[in-house]
Design a protein around this motif. Structure first.
Motif, PDB file in Angstrom:
ATOM      1  N   TYR A  38      34.345  42.851  43.978  1.00 26.19           N
ATOM      2  CA  TYR A  38      33.871  42.755  42.596  1.00 26.19           C
ATOM      3  C   TYR A  38      33.781  41.285  42.207  1.00 26.19           C
ATOM      4  O   TYR A  38      34.745  40.539  42.344  1.00 26.19           O
ATOM      5  N   PHE A  73      41.357  45.237  44.410  1.00 22.25           N
ATOM      6  CA  PHE A  73      40.744  46.356  45.105  1.00 22.25           C
ATOM      7  C   PHE A  73      40.914  46.227  46.609  1.00 22.25           C
ATOM      8  O   PHE A  73      40.891  45.127  47.155  1.00 22.25           O
ATOM      9  N   ILE A 103      29.025  44.781  42.505  1.00 24.14           N
ATOM     10  CA  ILE A 103      30.036  45.692  43.034  1.00 24.14           C
ATOM     11  C   ILE A 103      29.601  46.095  44.439  1.00 24.14           C
ATOM     12  O   ILE A 103      28.513  46.639  44.632  1.00 24.14           O
ATOM     13  N   ARG A 139      35.640  48.418  34.535  1.00 24.56           N
ATOM     14  CA  ARG A 139      35.867  47.001  34.246  1.00 24.56           C
ATOM     15  C   ARG A 139      34.579  46.336  33.783  1.00 24.56           C
ATOM     16  O   ARG A 139      34.563  45.600  32.794  1.00 24.56           O
ATOM     17  N   GLU A 181      38.617  53.360  43.151  1.00 24.63           N
ATOM     18  CA  GLU A 181      38.365  51.941  42.899  1.00 24.63           C
ATOM     19  C   GLU A 181      36.943  51.693  42.393  1.00 24.63           C
ATOM     20  O   GLU A 181      36.727  50.796  41.570  1.00 24.63           O
ATOM     21  N   ALA A 238      36.028  49.833  38.994  1.00 23.41           N
ATOM     22  CA  ALA A 238      35.131  48.673  38.952  1.00 23.41           C
ATOM     23  C   ALA A 238      34.050  48.852  37.894  1.00 23.41           C
ATOM     24  O   ALA A 238      33.742  47.916  37.141  1.00 23.41           O
TER      25      ALA A 238
END
Length: 261
Positions: free
Chosen positions: A8, A3, A17, A42, A35, A39
Motif C-alpha cells: 500500500y 500488511f 494497492i 484505509r 488485508e 487497505a
C-alpha cells in the motif's frame, strides 16, 4: 497497520494497492481477503486519496480463491459463510468507494480475481493478461459479484457463455467485449494506469462519485426515475466548492483547482 499480503502506497493523490502473494499468482486466502478490505478502508478514509489503483505483484493479477485455504471438501460443507464474510463485504466496499477505483490487470485474472477486477470502476490490462470466470471448472456457481457485474458489461447471453464454459480469453478479447477499457504493452501498464489515475486525482472527485451513482443506479431505472435522480444529484453538485471553483476558473480562463468537495 502493517500488511503481509498487500502493498500500500500513496503518491500524488493515488493509492496504489498491490496484491502481494506472487508465488501463487496472488491467490486469495483469509489473510489477503482481510488485508485487502483493510487497505480499501484505509484509502476510503484518507482525504489525501482521490483515486485507487488495484494491481497484482509478479506475473499475474489474481488467480482467484486459494483452494489450499479451504477446509476439506465434504457433502456438508457450505461456502456461503465464506462468500458472505470474505467476498461480499469486500466487493461492496470496492463498489461504494468515494473515489474512482481502477484495476491494472497485469496477467492472469481468474475466478474471484476477475470479480475484484470487475468490482473496480474501470479496467486497464496488459497485452499478456488472460481472463476466465473459472468457477464452473471446479463445479461452482459465480461469486465475488461476477453474476452482477459481468452481464452489465457484456450482456446476459455472453455472460452465461463465459460463466458456463470458463473459457480463457485475452486482453484484446476482453477489450472487444467491453470488459477492459484500454490495453497496454506489459511494461507500460502500470505507468499508463498511474498517469490516468493522477489525471483523475486532480479532477472534481465529488462529481465523479455523483456521476457513478447516477450511471450505476439509473442502469435499470425508468426514465422518470433516472431524470429525478439526476436532478437530486445535480443539486448536491451545485452546492459544492468544486462547482464554484469550476465556474470561476472558466470565467478567469485558467485551470480549476478542484478539492473534491
Amino acid at each position: 497497520m502493517t500488511f503481509e499480503t498487500v502493498l500500500y502506497e500513496v503518491n500524488n493523490g493515488v493509492a496504489l494497492i498491490t496484491l502481494n502473494r506472487p508465488n501463487v499468482i496472488n491467490a486469495i486466502n483469509q489473510t489477503l481477503g482481510e488485508e485487502l478490505y483493510a487497505a480499501f478502508k484505509r484509502a476510503d478514509s484518507d482525504a489525501n486519496v482521490r483515486v485507487v489503483v488495484l494491481t497484482g505483484a509478479g506475473r499475474g493479477f489474481c488467480a482467484g480463491q486459494d483452494l489450499s485455504d479451504r477446509v476439506a471438501v465434504d457433502e456438508t460443507l457450505s461456502l456461503s459463510d465464506s462468500v458472505r464474510e470474505r467476498y461480499n463485504v469486500l466487493v461492496s466496499k470496492m463498489q461504494n468507494m468515494r473515489v474512482p477505483v481502477i484495476a491494472a490487470v497485469n496477467g492472469a485474472c481468474a475466478g474471484a480475481g476477475m470479480g475484484f477486477a470487475l468490482a473496480c470502476d474501470i479496467r486497464f490490462a496488459s497485452k499478456n493478461a488472460k481472463f476466465t470466470m473459472a468457477f464452473s471448472k471446479i463445479g461452482l456457481a459465480p461469486d465475488s459479484g461476477t453474476s452482477y457485474t459481468l452481464p452489465r458489461l457484456v450482456g446476459l447471453g455472453k455472460a452465461l457463455e463465459l460463466a458456463w464454459t470458463g473459457d480463457v480469453f485475452s486482453a484484446e478479447e476482453a477489450h472487444q467485449m467491453g470488459i477492459v477499457n484500454r490495453v497496454f504493452e506489459t511494461e507500460e501498464l502500470l505507468i499508463k494506469t498511474l498517469e490516468f489515475a493522477e489525471r483523475l486525482a486532480v479532477g472534481p472527485t465529488l462529481a465523479y462519485r455523483l456521476t457513478k451513482e447516477a450511471i450505476v443506479q439509473n442502469f435499470d431505472a425508468s426514465l422518470p426515475e433516472a431524470l429525478e435522480r439526476e436532478a437530486q444529484l445535480q443539486a448536491i453538485a451545485g452546492r459544492s466548492s468544486d462547482f464554484r471553483e469550476g465556474v470561476l476558473a472558466f470565467s478567469e480562463k485558467r485551470q480549476p483547482n478542484f478539492r473534491g468537495e
